[in-house]
Design a protein around this motif. Structure first.
Motif, PDB file in Angstrom:
ATOM      1  N   THR A 117       9.617 -23.490  49.376  1.00 10.85           N
ATOM      2  CA  THR A 117       9.496 -24.218  50.569  1.00 10.85           C
ATOM      3  C   THR A 117      10.105 -23.688  51.977  1.00 10.85           C
ATOM      4  O   THR A 117       9.537 -23.559  52.961  1.00 10.85           O
ATOM      5  CB  THR A 117       9.751 -25.641  50.341  1.00 10.85           C
ATOM      6  OG1 THR A 117       9.009 -26.058  49.195  1.00 10.85           O
ATOM      7  CG2 THR A 117       9.211 -26.539  51.671  1.00 10.85           C
ATOM      8  N   GLU A 118      11.568 -23.567  51.907  1.00 13.11           N
ATOM      9  CA  GLU A 118      12.179 -23.312  52.808  1.00 13.11           C
ATOM     10  C   GLU A 118      11.814 -21.887  53.468  1.00 13.11           C
ATOM     11  O   GLU A 118      11.911 -21.717  54.726  1.00 13.11           O
ATOM     12  CB  GLU A 118      13.520 -23.365  52.680  1.00 13.11           C
ATOM     13  CG  GLU A 118      14.166 -22.485  51.516  1.00 13.11           C
ATOM     14  CD  GLU A 118      14.202 -23.365  50.300  1.00 13.11           C
ATOM     15  OE1 GLU A 118      15.141 -23.401  49.492  1.00 13.11           O
ATOM     16  OE2 GLU A 118      13.353 -23.900  49.827  1.00 13.11           O
ATOM     17  N   ASP A 119      11.687 -21.036  52.671  1.00 12.33           N
ATOM     18  CA  ASP A 119      11.236 -19.473  53.264  1.00 12.33           C
ATOM     19  C   ASP A 119       9.822 -19.619  53.839  1.00 12.33           C
ATOM     20  O   ASP A 119       9.648 -18.724  54.626  1.00 12.33           O
ATOM     21  CB  ASP A 119      11.274 -18.630  51.926  1.00 12.33           C
ATOM     22  CG  ASP A 119      12.489 -18.413  51.503  1.00 12.33           C
ATOM     23  OD1 ASP A 119      13.504 -19.078  51.821  1.00 12.33           O
ATOM     24  OD2 ASP A 119      12.715 -17.556  50.422  1.00 12.33           O
ATOM     25  N   TYR A 176      11.857 -34.587  54.462  1.00 13.44           N
ATOM     26  CA  TYR A 176      11.660 -33.690  55.311  1.00 13.44           C
ATOM     27  C   TYR A 176      10.195 -33.035  55.738  1.00 13.44           C
ATOM     28  O   TYR A 176      10.076 -32.256  56.379  1.00 13.44           O
ATOM     29  CB  TYR A 176      12.211 -32.308  54.652  1.00 13.44           C
ATOM     30  CG  TYR A 176      11.748 -31.805  53.358  1.00 13.44           C
ATOM     31  CD1 TYR A 176      10.563 -30.960  53.025  1.00 13.44           C
ATOM     32  CD2 TYR A 176      12.524 -31.778  52.039  1.00 13.44           C
ATOM     33  CE1 TYR A 176      10.089 -30.684  51.889  1.00 13.44           C
ATOM     34  CE2 TYR A 176      12.350 -31.234  50.844  1.00 13.44           C
ATOM     35  CZ  TYR A 176      11.214 -30.630  50.865  1.00 13.44           C
ATOM     36  OH  TYR A 176      10.720 -30.271  49.510  1.00 13.44           O
ATOM     37  N   ALA A 201      17.484 -28.374  49.631  1.00 10.10           N
ATOM     38  CA  ALA A 201      17.811 -27.362  48.658  1.00 10.10           C
ATOM     39  C   ALA A 201      18.971 -27.241  48.090  1.00 10.10           C
ATOM     40  O   ALA A 201      19.402 -27.046  47.020  1.00 10.10           O
ATOM     41  CB  ALA A 201      17.268 -26.085  49.398  1.00 10.10           C
ATOM     42  N   VAL A 258      14.924 -29.420  55.047  1.00 10.20           N
ATOM     43  CA  VAL A 258      14.511 -28.991  53.733  1.00 10.20           C
ATOM     44  C   VAL A 258      15.635 -28.144  52.994  1.00 10.20           C
ATOM     45  O   VAL A 258      15.847 -28.137  51.921  1.00 10.20           O
ATOM     46  CB  VAL A 258      13.365 -27.780  54.105  1.00 10.20           C
ATOM     47  CG1 VAL A 258      13.048 -27.243  52.824  1.00 10.20           C
ATOM     48  CG2 VAL A 258      12.338 -28.363  54.825  1.00 10.20           C
ATOM     49  N   VAL A 259      16.406 -27.458  53.952  1.00 11.27           N
ATOM     50  CA  VAL A 259      17.719 -26.591  53.523  1.00 11.27           C
ATOM     51  C   VAL A 259      18.746 -27.779  53.004  1.00 11.27           C
ATOM     52  O   VAL A 259      19.284 -27.291  51.981  1.00 11.27           O
ATOM     53  CB  VAL A 259      18.135 -25.992  54.841  1.00 11.27           C
ATOM     54  CG1 VAL A 259      19.653 -25.313  54.263  1.00 11.27           C
ATOM     55  CG2 VAL A 259      17.321 -24.915  55.258  1.00 11.27           C
ATOM     56  N   LEU A 309      13.224 -28.079  58.855  1.00 12.62           N
ATOM     57  CA  LEU A 309      13.546 -26.812  58.237  1.00 12.62           C
ATOM     58  C   LEU A 309      15.083 -27.582  57.954  1.00 12.62           C
ATOM     59  O   LEU A 309      15.642 -27.115  56.649  1.00 12.62           O
ATOM     60  CB  LEU A 309      13.783 -25.565  58.632  1.00 12.62           C
ATOM     61  CG  LEU A 309      14.233 -24.404  58.105  1.00 12.62           C
ATOM     62  CD1 LEU A 309      13.491 -24.370  56.639  1.00 12.62           C
ATOM     63  CD2 LEU A 309      14.360 -23.127  59.011  1.00 12.62           C
ATOM     64  N   LEU A 326      10.581 -26.244  46.456  1.00 10.26           N
ATOM     65  CA  LEU A 326      11.884 -26.262  47.198  1.00 10.26           C
ATOM     66  C   LEU A 326      12.538 -25.241  46.245  1.00 10.26           C
ATOM     67  O   LEU A 326      12.616 -25.462  44.877  1.00 10.26           O
ATOM     68  CB  LEU A 326      12.358 -27.693  47.032  1.00 10.26           C
ATOM     69  CG  LEU A 326      13.589 -27.729  47.774  1.00 10.26           C
ATOM     70  CD1 LEU A 326      13.592 -27.777  49.189  1.00 10.26           C
ATOM     71  CD2 LEU A 326      14.297 -29.430  47.492  1.00 10.26           C
ATOM     72  N   SER A 378      17.801 -20.963  52.417  1.00  6.71           N
ATOM     73  CA  SER A 378      18.662 -21.866  52.248  1.00  6.71           C
ATOM     74  C   SER A 378      20.085 -21.114  52.103  1.00  6.71           C
ATOM     75  O   SER A 378      20.997 -22.050  51.941  1.00  6.71           O
ATOM     76  CB  SER A 378      18.246 -22.862  51.163  1.00  6.71           C
ATOM     77  OG  SER A 378      17.777 -22.020  50.011  1.00  6.71           O
ATOM     78  N   TYR A 392      10.054 -21.231  57.235  1.00  9.26           N
ATOM     79  CA  TYR A 392      10.761 -20.311  58.381  1.00  9.26           C
ATOM     80  C   TYR A 392       9.718 -19.251  58.699  1.00  9.26           C
ATOM     81  O   TYR A 392       9.475 -19.393  59.995  1.00  9.26           O
ATOM     82  CB  TYR A 392      12.065 -19.765  57.685  1.00  9.26           C
ATOM     83  CG  TYR A 392      12.976 -18.901  58.501  1.00  9.26           C
ATOM     84  CD1 TYR A 392      13.639 -19.216  59.574  1.00  9.26           C
ATOM     85  CD2 TYR A 392      12.389 -17.288  58.643  1.00  9.26           C
ATOM     86  CE1 TYR A 392      14.617 -18.510  60.284  1.00  9.26           C
ATOM     87  CE2 TYR A 392      13.221 -16.667  59.449  1.00  9.26           C
ATOM     88  CZ  TYR A 392      14.074 -17.271  60.423  1.00  9.26           C
ATOM     89  OH  TYR A 392      14.719 -16.226  61.375  1.00  9.26           O
TER      90      TYR A 392
END
Length: 313
Positions: free
Chosen positions: A253-255, A40, A278, A274-275, A271, A235, A294, A258
């Protein structure tokens, strides 16, 4: 104006994300987590810690895990070390590109965490950077409990700035400010990042936040606005410190991706991948993870933080 600015992200899930888990995660799953992070878009990964396995059993497989790392000339593998012995172990693997050294602001936490006073931990961190350079590797220094100590409470900003100035004499790759127990607030973060940047000259500032009290993402935004060059994230929001009572997970990580990408700050991470990673991690851990993005529907539907192309794995 932050639009069109780029911020580097370090994935710390394999080390800080897992170190406080009570159930041992398999080495194979750790290697898969690292592989997915590369896919990612992450290009710096804190893969493990070379510490006493009796104190942190989750990371007792450090040497074995390192043998499973993908051969990537474009990825920096970071090993966290607390003393000379740990540094020697990490360097002996031949696969760790960068040593992550840690010093602490308070004697109480330092003695519990690494058996050293605050000043002793700083001296050890500077020695670790020197050892890394002698071996042709990179070295960075993190100042832990920079925003507060679980045993001594408030930490004076002058103390942190002084430690950063002294740490800069070792010429590490960067100096990181870590909110080990998640007590920082945005105004405090902005002030500290600004003052440390001024004190250490051209060295970059990296930040490491825990979301213990729900201020993690706000602190990331404050730090980036104040000039932080690099942001740590884990993550799914996994994480915690075995020696800091009540320290909850890292900023997810995903937050973070974003937040920053929606504000026009590039992270280089895709992203959707990444999701997807997750979701895999949630299954691997067999429980819901703290991250929010996620769990939420994608928005906007055509939003691709990395642009039109996903990063090459």
């Amino acid at each position: 104006m932050l639009k069109n600015r780029r911020v580097e992200m370090v994935e710390v899930g394999p080390r800080d994300g897992l170190q406080n888990e009570s159930t041992i995660v398999s080495t194979v799953d750790k290697a898969e987590l690292i592989r997915r992070a590369i896919a990612y878009g992450v290009r710096r990964i804190e893969v493990t810690s070379f510490v006493n396995p009796r104190r942190v059993p989750q990371l007792a497989d450090a040497e074995e895990l390192v043998t499973m790392l993908p051969e990537r000339g474009d990825v920096t593998y970071i090993g966290l070390v607390l003393n000379r012995r740990g540094a020697e172990r990490a360097l002996a693997t031949g696969r760790i590109d960068e040593l992550g050294a840690v010093c602490v602001t308070s004697d109480s936490f330092g003695i519990r965490n690494q058996g050293q006073t605050s000043d002793e931990s700083l001296a050890a961190a500077m020695e670790i950077v020197a050892l890394a350079k002698q071996a042709g590797r990179g070295g960075q220094i993190t100042i832990a409990t920079a925003f507060g100590c679980p045993f001594e409470g408030e930490v004076a900003i002058d103390r942190v700035v002084d430690m950063a100035k002294r740490a800069a004499d070792a010429m590490p790759r960067e100096i990181a400010l870590a909110d080990t127990i998640g007590v920082g607030a945005p105004a405090q973060v902005a002030d500290m990042v600004g003052r440390v940047r001024e004190a250490i000259g051209n060295l970059p500032v990296r930040v490491h936040f825990h979301n213990t009290r729900g201020t993690g993402l706000a602190n990331v935004w404050a730090a980036v606005n104040a000039g932080a060059a690099t942001v740590d994230a884990s993550l799914g929001g996994l994480g915690g410190c075995p020696f800091a009572p009540g320290a909850a997970g890292n900023v997810p990580t995903e937050d973070v991706v974003y937040l920053l990408e929606r504000c026009g700050v590039s992270t280089g991470l895709a992203l959707p991948q990444v999701v997807e990673a997750a979701a895999w991690l949630t299954e691997a851990m067999d429980r819901p993870l703290p991250a929010m993005v996620s769990k939420a529907p994608g928005f906007p539907m055509d939003f691709r933080p990395f642009g039109d192309q996903a990063p090459k794995a």
